[in-house]
Design an enzyme around this catalytic site. Structure first.
Site, PDB file in Angstrom:
ATOM      1  N   HIS A   1       0.850  -1.193   0.000  1.00 54.72           N
ATOM      2  CA  HIS A   1       0.000   0.000   0.000  1.00 54.72           C
ATOM      3  C   HIS A   1       0.883   1.239   0.000  1.00 54.72           C
ATOM      4  O   HIS A   1       1.939   1.259   0.637  1.00 54.72           O
ATOM      5  CB  HIS A   1      -0.891   0.000   1.248  1.00 54.72           C
ATOM      6  CG  HIS A   1      -1.529   1.320   1.559  1.00 54.72           C
ATOM      7  ND1 HIS A   1      -1.034   2.160   2.538  1.00 54.72           N
ATOM      8  CD2 HIS A   1      -2.606   1.957   1.023  1.00 54.72           C
ATOM      9  CE1 HIS A   1      -1.789   3.245   2.604  1.00 54.72           C
ATOM     10  NE2 HIS A   1      -2.749   3.140   1.698  1.00 54.72           N
ATOM     11  N   SER A   2       0.500   2.268  -0.748  1.00 55.06           N
ATOM     12  CA  SER A   2       1.198   3.550  -0.749  1.00 55.06           C
ATOM     13  C   SER A   2       2.653   3.366  -1.195  1.00 55.06           C
ATOM     14  O   SER A   2       2.892   2.803  -2.275  1.00 55.06           O
ATOM     15  CB  SER A   2       1.100   4.182   0.650  1.00 55.06           C
ATOM     16  OG  SER A   2       1.544   5.515   0.644  1.00 55.06           O
ATOM     17  N   LEU A   3       3.603   3.821  -0.414  1.00 56.79           N
ATOM     18  CA  LEU A   3       5.018   3.635  -0.759  1.00 56.79           C
ATOM     19  C   LEU A   3       5.331   2.158  -0.978  1.00 56.79           C
ATOM     20  O   LEU A   3       6.038   1.792  -1.933  1.00 56.79           O
ATOM     21  CB  LEU A   3       5.894   4.205   0.354  1.00 56.79           C
ATOM     22  CG  LEU A   3       7.396   3.891   0.306  1.00 56.79           C
ATOM     23  CD1 LEU A   3       8.028   4.468  -0.957  1.00 56.79           C
ATOM     24  CD2 LEU A   3       8.092   4.443   1.554  1.00 56.79           C
TER      25      LEU A   3
ATOM     26  N   HIS B   1      -6.751   7.964   1.974  1.00 59.27           N
ATOM     27  CA  HIS B   1      -5.558   7.233   1.528  1.00 59.27           C
ATOM     28  C   HIS B   1      -5.281   6.009   2.396  1.00 59.27           C
ATOM     29  O   HIS B   1      -4.569   5.107   1.985  1.00 59.27           O
ATOM     30  CB  HIS B   1      -4.347   8.177   1.561  1.00 59.27           C
ATOM     31  CG  HIS B   1      -3.062   7.548   1.144  1.00 59.27           C
ATOM     32  ND1 HIS B   1      -2.830   7.114  -0.143  1.00 59.27           N
ATOM     33  CD2 HIS B   1      -1.917   7.273   1.843  1.00 59.27           C
ATOM     34  CE1 HIS B   1      -1.607   6.591  -0.222  1.00 59.27           C
ATOM     35  NE2 HIS B   1      -1.039   6.671   0.961  1.00 59.27           N
TER      36      HIS B   1
END
Length: 295
Positions: A144-146, A248
């Site tokens: 997820h994300s980075l 997010h």
């Protein structure tokens, strides 16, 4: 599994995966860098490598020992020029020249420095260790994300299936790392999938500018374009959500978007996979200067 990458396996926040999956290994929990887990089914036919994204109070997921290095890698991978946003920012490398000009050769050298604090190379070593240990298994990457962007870069490097959630644009980083690009590969055929929702400013590439929450938290998440294909849940148009950094968070995405989508409202049509716009451009206002051909 992507959500569990943020937690040690004995955490009260651990998401139960059911009887099919076991947690075979964990990595990085004694250090302040790349963290995550290795999951496998009962017969090790399928192995999933999950890598943690950014831990930050800004993203309302809570900070951790990795927060500083997470932020450094965010700003290196997803900024146009070393996180040079304005004179108040501390940059992550010295490639800015003047105004909106950036030294492209310097950027590529910085991104490809394996001795620097670069999560991509650390994650690549972890993947190769997992691949050697489970040489007869089908391996899938997630995050997820980075973490999602890092595994998408690994998927592009090794040709491994990837399911990434709410990621910043990874296309620019893949070019600076000299990863396989068209026409050598057909990007549309890669098993590389980005899943997100339109109320997430990070996934949509709009968490930029002096009025954005990313700016005030010191994150230069300036990229828009993704490799592979995207599954986009339109929470803005279909649910009337406003764009907010809180959208997010991986747990919110799971329990408020992905799992219930279409179950409560039959008008919510499940999205279809789509390709990245071929005209998508990152950092269009910047001029990148090559030392070998400065013109």
């Amino acid at each position: 599994m992507a959500a569990n990458a943020y937690q040690p396996s004995d955490s009260e926040k651990w998401e139960r995966l059911g009887e099919r999956w076991d947690t075979h290994d964990s990595f990085g929990w004694e250090s302040d860098g790349v963290r995550g887990h290795v999951f496998a089914d009962k017969n090790n036919n399928t192995v999933v490598l999950s890598i943690k994204g950014t831990s930050s109070k800004f993203f309302l997921g809570g900070g951790s020992e990795t927060s500083e290095r997470d932020k450094f890698n965010d700003n290196r991978l997803f900024s146009c020029c070393c996180a040079h946003v304005d004179f108040t920012w501390a940059t992550v490398c010295g490639c800015h020249m003047s105004g909106s000009k950036c030294n492209a050769t310097c950027l590529q050298n910085e991104m490809n420095d394996e001795t620097a604090d670069n999560y991509f190379f650390a994650a690549a070593q972890i993947f190769m260790d997992v691949a050697a240990r489970y040489s007869d298994s089908d391996i899938v990457l997630t995050g997820h994300s980075l973490g999602g962007s890092v595994v998408s870069l690994l998927g592009l490097t090794f040709g491994i299936p990837v399911v990434a959630f709410e990621t910043p644009g990874d296309s620019l980083a893949s070019k600076r790392l000299h990863l396989p690009q068209p026409p050598a590969i057909v990007m549309d055929r890669l098993p590389l999938f980005h899943i997100g929702n339109t109320a997430d400013p990070v996934f949509m590439g709009v968490c930029v500018g002096r009025t954005s929450s990313c700016y005030y938290a010191g994150y230069a998440l300036e990229t828009v374009c993704h490799n592979g294909r995207k599954l986009i849940f339109d929470t803005v148009m279909q649910r009337g959500w406003r764009m907010d950094i809180r959208h997010h968070r991986i747990n919110e995405a799971i329990y408020l978007v992905f799992e219930p989508w279409g179950n409560l409202d039959p008008e919510e049509q499940f999205p279809v996979l789509e390709y990245e716009d071929k005209d998508c451009v990152d950092c269009g206002l910047w001029k990148f200067i090559d030392e070998d051909s400065p013109q």
